[in-house]
Design an enzyme around this catalytic site. Structure first.
Site, PDB file in Angstrom:
ATOM      1  CB  SER A  63      -0.886   0.060   1.064  1.00  0.00           C
ATOM      2  OG  SER A  63      -1.838   0.746   1.025  1.00  0.00           O
ATOM      3  CG  ASP A  69      -7.096  -1.862  -3.456  1.00  0.00           C
ATOM      4  OD1 ASP A  69      -7.729  -1.084  -2.469  1.00  0.00           O
ATOM      5  OD2 ASP A  69      -5.757  -2.205  -3.179  1.00  0.00           O
ATOM      6  CG  HIS A  72      -6.062  -2.144   0.226  1.00  0.00           C
ATOM      7  ND1 HIS A  72      -5.290  -1.475  -0.723  1.00  0.00           N
ATOM      8  CD2 HIS A  72      -5.295  -1.833   1.408  1.00  0.00           C
ATOM      9  CE1 HIS A  72      -4.153  -0.925  -0.066  1.00  0.00           C
ATOM     10  NE2 HIS A  72      -4.167  -1.007   1.240  1.00  0.00           N
TER      11      HIS A  72
END
Length: 811
Positions: free
Chosen positions: A655, A741, A783
């Site tokens: 991320s 995501d 995600h």
């Protein structure tokens, strides 16, 4: 905090995945579950997506044709915008598809997956081997620690071969204690009278993704609420199950009149009122931002009527709702990264049962003030406030009468010497406060290590809970009660598997520590491993960067004898979040192959307190580059000290940690042999320009706004997408993403993979390339990767097989 981010710096902890529900938070996706994606067979011919050399994104004032409803900067900002707007090259911008339905883009992702499959086809045996090692280190049939809630013990169970958790409870005995006499089989109960009240495996039948959150029994324990996301987009539908009859009700959206089958969509939050008659939930705006708090008083009716209690209209702020530990108040917290505000609603009034009186209206504890953060709890007719008011480096702990507009009444909580127990100084920081009837537990950090303190308000005595290992991870476990004499904490370290222990609040260090459950790791021999905590001097000549190392002792013996060994360097460094020195069974296959695993506690995180994150010496806004400098400095230190070599050094981040890795390999591509970029936030400038992309507006107070003159050039200098070096030899790269995501859109890793290949065409050839750039997009996840615990481990085995292969550790 209410603020949502491109967080999730660690892979989902496999201990959590194998013991409870999959991770969750909030957002929205737009691809129907019925969308069909054409799959390609594996190939070793790398994809060559088209480049649109003239395609640009404009930073600054709104360009011609821009939708006026999409902001270019925050309402509070006084910084001038770039005028005229400045073009930012975006040759692969065509890959963006908010709807996730564009045939050309879906076909390109299929080709990328086929290429990755082809390039790694020789690793199938290793992937199976790693998967077997993961499973061999996990007790598949297991349970979590039973915790008291009302007249029951609540816990979850997992079963061998089952992908998801089963939620269970058992009635308390007369003495309020329990004894686990489980024989280890799937059919045997953990506690006498066990009742399975929610089985996620049943919910997941026929679903490619299933994430359950907010599993909460009602105050009367007749019902249980839970919220489900079947796409991976972090948009949840709340359900309520009658635990006596088994009937399940999916809550309807009362705002969509005429559509009786329209289900309610929330951010996953769910709060019971003072009794079963009332519930509260939060909904999201079109940009996936939680912003509205609703009360529903007739959830069992065919046509429910909702009351909007509070909404947050400023795009910078994200909302959250929670109930006080004593159950007397409902809180609505709205926060940006820098500023927060808390509203309250009284749920219990001992003197007046009229719910329509003035106490039933939401009131503000203290109106927002720029760059003032605070959070609140209630205990014995007092607010407990932790705040940075007065611009203190860390949070202070304060109290005041439980009333509205009380900021002028906040007073510090004192010890027996009349000194503040937390004064907001650099010495120690606060992360969370949990109040009980006679004691208060504070979670925070001191010396870069997670800590728990127990405070006795009556005597004003405070004890820090101590442990033998210098570097460790500790925090409160699930503690639902208010009038309690003990507290449960979870503890682990880099070499000690997780355990939950119960401490007496009156004597957390001197009293007996009852280990309620220690995580079983089959085959793990702790004596073979060791860990260290060291410091690396940064390039500024003053900052000491903490690093944590875990390894097999025989690997470190090689280093001590002058041999270089493989090293895997992990980092994150954003939002003030911390990478803890915790235990992970999935590291074992790396350690057992001679790799030293290093966690770099770089600036931008919160390991050393908020000053490690904030300007001027942390890593935010115009000092964000410190994050990347620190990481590269640690990598260079490991090479210069002879621990490893660039050909044996790998790196990883997820991320915002993927941003870290992208920036690090741009800065020093020759320093690493292989890089793993999980759901990486690499297209910083193009994303942060566009306020229509989820999370963007709220994160202008994290990274800065590239539309503004103050930040544009600085962000352009580190944004990975805009700094790929032509003609350089880059490390082998493994990039992952999720089609659904909402935090880091799939097109970011897709664009970065294309950019790397285009810039370094000679560094990656077809077939057995020495430096492959591989992209793997999960077409049914978001995600947080796979929700299915077995699929998650299979995905991880692919990541690690690539890593080991590129480091030359495959036989």
């Amino acid at each position: 905090s209410a603020f949502s981010s491109r967080g999730c710096f660690h892979r989902s902890n496999v201990n959590d995945i194998f013991e409870s529900t999959s991770p969750s938070t909030s957002s929205h996706s737009r691809l129907s579950s019925s969308t069909t994606v054409k799959m390609s067979s594996s190939t070793t011919t790398k994809p060559k997506p088209r480049r649109e050399e003239d395609r640009v994104t404009y930073a600054g004032i709104a360009p011609k044709g821009w939708d006026a409803t999409i902001p270019r900067q925050s309402q509070e900002s006084t910084e001038p915008l770039l005028d005229p707007p400045v073009p930012v090259p975006d040759p692969y911008g065509w890959m963006r598809d908010d709807e996730r339905t564009n045939p050309e883009i879906l076909e390109h992702l299929a080709l990328e997956n086929a290429y990755t499959e082809g390039v790694t086809s020789h690793l199938k045996p290793l992937q199976e081997e790693l998967y077997g090692e993961f499973l061999g280190s996990i007790q598949e049939t297991d349970y979590t620690v039973p915790r008291p809630r009302g007249e029951y013990w609540y816990y979850t169970r997992t079963f061998e071969g089952k992908s998801y958790s089963q939620y269970c409870r058992a009635p308390k005995t007369a003495d309020g204690t329990y004894a686990v006499e489980w024989d280890g089989t799937k059919d045997a109960p953990i506690l006498a009278g066990e009742e399975a009240y929610l089985d996620v495996n049943v919910l997941a039948v026929g679903k490619s993704y299933c994430s359950v959150t907010s599993v909460k029994p009602s105050p009367c324990h007749k019902y249980v609420a839970f919220s489900v996301d079947y796409k991976g987009d972090e948009t949840y539908t709340p359900h309520i199950k009658n635990m006596e009859t088994g009937e399940v009700v999916a809550l309807k959206d009362a705002t969509k009149t005429g559509d009786g089958d329209s289900l309610l969509e929330t951010n996953g939050s769910f709060i019971w009122g003072k009794d079963v008659s009332t519930i509260f939930y939060l909904t999201k705006d079109p940009n996936d931002r939680p912003y509205r708090l609703y009360q529903r008083s007739n959830w069992q009716d065919d046509i429910p009527i909702d009351t909007l209690l509070k909404e947050e209209l400023d795009d910078l702020y994200y909302a959250n709702g929670y109930k006080s530990q004593d159950g007397k108040y409902l809180f609505f917290e709205t926060a940006s990264i820098e500023t927060s505000e808390v509203w309250f609603l009284k749920l219990h009034d001992e003197e007046d049962n009229d719910t329509d009186n003035a106490q039933s209206k939401m009131q503000c504890i203290a109106p927002r003030r720029n760059k003032v953060l605070y959070e609140a709890e209630h205990r014995h007719n007092q607010w407990w406030i932790w705040t940075n008011v007065g611009s203190t480096p860390n949070m202070q702990l304060m109290s005041s009468p439980p009333q509205a507009d009380c900021a002028t009444l906040w007073k510090p909580i004192l010890n027996a010497d009349d000194k503040p127990i937390f004064d907001g100084s650099l010495e120690k920081s606060i992360d969370a406060v949990t109040v009980f009837n006679t004691y208060v537990a504070i979670e925070g950090r001191q010396g870069g290590i997670p800590r728990v303190w127990i405070y006795h308000p009556e005597s004003r005595k405070m004890d820090r809970v101590e442990f033998a290992e210098k570097a460790h991870d500790v925090g409160l476990a699930a503690n639902y009660g208010f009038d309690v004499e003990t507290v449960a904490v979870t503890y682990d370290s880099l070499v000690t598997p997780p355990q939950t222990m119960e401490l007496a609040l009156s004597s957390p260090n001197d009293g007996e520590r009852v280990v309620l459950k220690a995580k079983s790791v089959p085959g793990y021999q702790k004596e073979l491993y060791a860990c260290d905590r060291r410091h690396v001097l940064s390039r500024d000549g003053t900052t000491q960067i903490p690093i944590s190392l875990v390894y097999r002792k025989d690997a470190m013996e090689k280093v001590q004898s002058g041999e270089q060994v493989p090293v895997h360097l992990y980092g994150y460094g954003s939002y003030g979040m911390c990478c803890e020195s915790d235990y992970s069974v999935t590291r074992l296959p790396l350690l057992d192959r001679g790799i030293i695993y290093v966690i770099a506690h770089i600036r931008g995180g919160g390991e050393m307190g908020r000053q490690w994150y904030e300007e001027p010496n942390g890593a935010k806004f115009l000092c964000k580059k410190n994050t990347f400098f620190d990481f590269v400095d640690v990598a260079e230190h490991l090479v210069q000290k002879g621990t490893t070599t660039p050909q044996l050094l790998s790196c990883e981040g997820r991320s915002a940690g993927g941003l870290l890795i992208g920036a690090a390999i741009n800065q020093s591509p020759e320093l690493f042999r292989v890089a793993i970029l999980g759901v990486p936030f690499v297209d910083v400038v193009s994303t942060m320009i566009d306020g229509s992309i989820p999370l963007t507006t709220g994160e202008w107070v994290e990274w800065g706004n590239p539309n503004e003159q103050k930040y544009h050039q600085y962000m352009m200098e580190y944004s990975p997408m805009n700094n790929v070096q032509n003609g350089k030899t880059y490390p082998s790269c493994w990039l992952t993403g999720g089609l659904h995501d909402p935090r880091v859109a799939f097109w970011e890793p897709a664009k970065f993979a294309a950019m790397l290949r285009n810039a370094c065409p000679d560094g990656e050839g077809d077939g057995d390339s020495s430096n492959p750039i591989c992209l793997k997009i999960d077409m049914s996840a978001g995600h947080f990767s796979a929700s299915d615990r077995y699929k998650y481990l299979k995905e991880l085995s692919c990541d690690y097989a690539f890593l080991l292969d590129q480091l030359g550790l495959v036989d």
